[in-house]
Design an enzyme around this catalytic site. Structure first.
Site, PDB file in Angstrom:
ATOM      1  N   GLU A 266      70.315  73.052 119.390  1.00 35.93           N
ATOM      2  CA  GLU A 266      70.208  72.375 120.682  1.00 35.93           C
ATOM      3  C   GLU A 266      69.196  73.047 121.599  1.00 35.93           C
ATOM      4  O   GLU A 266      69.236  72.897 122.821  1.00 35.93           O
ATOM      5  CB  GLU A 266      71.581  72.347 121.366  1.00 35.93           C
ATOM      6  CG  GLU A 266      72.122  73.709 121.760  1.00 35.93           C
ATOM      7  CD  GLU A 266      72.866  74.417 120.650  1.00 35.93           C
ATOM      8  OE1 GLU A 266      73.539  75.420 120.957  1.00 35.93           O
ATOM      9  OE2 GLU A 266      72.783  73.977 119.490  1.00 35.93           O
TER      10      GLU A 266
ATOM     11  N   ASP B 148      67.956  75.613 126.562  1.00 37.15           N
ATOM     12  CA  ASP B 148      69.134  75.572 125.695  1.00 37.15           C
ATOM     13  C   ASP B 148      70.258  74.793 126.384  1.00 37.15           C
ATOM     14  O   ASP B 148      70.600  75.057 127.543  1.00 37.15           O
ATOM     15  CB  ASP B 148      69.604  76.992 125.390  1.00 37.15           C
ATOM     16  CG  ASP B 148      70.668  77.021 124.305  1.00 37.15           C
ATOM     17  OD1 ASP B 148      70.360  76.646 123.170  1.00 37.15           O
ATOM     18  OD2 ASP B 148      71.819  77.393 124.605  1.00 37.15           O
TER      19      ASP B 148
END
Length: 273
Positions: free
Chosen positions: A175, A132
């Protein structure tokens, strides 16, 4: 199991060859074949009936076919080519993330399910990573979403370069990337995760005269007997990712490895490069 000689297999092979030749080359070949067949058929009919001028009839049939066939062929071939290209594009979109080019979430989950099943069947090691990007919203707010998209693509590229060909990489959402590492023990998975983290932190994206830098937090979960499903494995990796965020980001954390019961076989892992 479908045979390699099935009609659909032959059609895929033939359509692939036709696509490589191109519309106009195939059209020319079909036109020549149509003219030859028309002339031969007319001459055969005339010879069978025993009446008329076979040469003249053949020439007339050939000229008519040569004039009409290219237009008919071009129309039909254009439709077939466009359908084949649309089919290929749909197949790509069904499995590939549009932005990053890696597996989309659905396709990754299908592939990872198969790899997890192999781990159980053959008692081999495996691990899953959740990667992440840190403070990604801040990057989007400061530099714009186009910059954020470009940075996410670079993070994906760096992550992919850190993996083996057999490893699976997908975009999990936003993301966040997801990685499945077959034949990889917990220590090997931690090594891969830290390599990804380090390489991402060293990368700088040039954007409108400025350098944009990102870091990633990574959660690691090794395949254990207690993982009844892929969702359970992802849950453990997500828990480890949360711990990495809580620890200050730009770090790697692993889910606790459950102790094995007596008599269980230790999974076999392959050495990583």
């Amino acid at each position: 199991m479908r045979s390699d000689a099935s009609p659909s297999s032959w059609w895929r092979w033939l359509s692939g060859r036709l696509l490589r030749l191109g519309v106009w080359r195939v059209n020319a070949l079909l036109t020549v074949a149509a003219v030859a067949l028309a002339v031969g058929a007319v001459q055969g009919v005339v010879a069978l009936l025993g009446r008329g001028e076979s040469v003249l009839a053949g020439v007339a049939a050939g000229i008519s076919c040569a004039v009409l066939a290219p237009w008919v062929n071009a129309f039909v071939l254009r439709l077939l080519f466009e359908l084949a290209q649309a089919r290929d594009e749909l197949a790509i979109r069904a499995t590939q993330d549009e932005l990053t080019g890696v597996h989309n979430r659905r396709h990754f989950m299908d592939l990872a399910e198969r790899e997890l099943a192999r781990c159980r069947r053959y008692q081999t090691a495996g691990a899953l990573l959740l990667v992440d990007a840190d403070h990604f919203k801040r990057i989007n707010d400061t530099h714009g979403h186009i910059c954020g998209d470009a940075l996410l693509c670079e993070i994906t590229r760096v992550t992919l370069a850190s993996l083996r060909q057999a490893d699976l990489l997908g975009r999990f959402g936003g993301e966040e990337l997801i990685v499945f590492l077959p034949h990889t023990d917990p220590l090997g998975a931690l090594d891969v995760a830290d390599r990804i983290r380090e390489r991402v932190s060293e990368f700088k994206l040039g954007w409108q005269g400025r350098e944009v830098q990102a870091t990633v937090s990574i959660g690691v979960a090794a395949v254990e007997p207690g993982h009844a499903s892929l969702d359970a494995l992802i849950h453990d990796a997500d828990t480890a990712l949360f711990a990495a965020k809580e620890a200050g980001r730009n770090c790697v954390r692993a889910a606790p490895i459950q102790p094995r019961r007596s008599g269980e076989t230790h999974p076999v892992s392959a050495p990583r490069p």
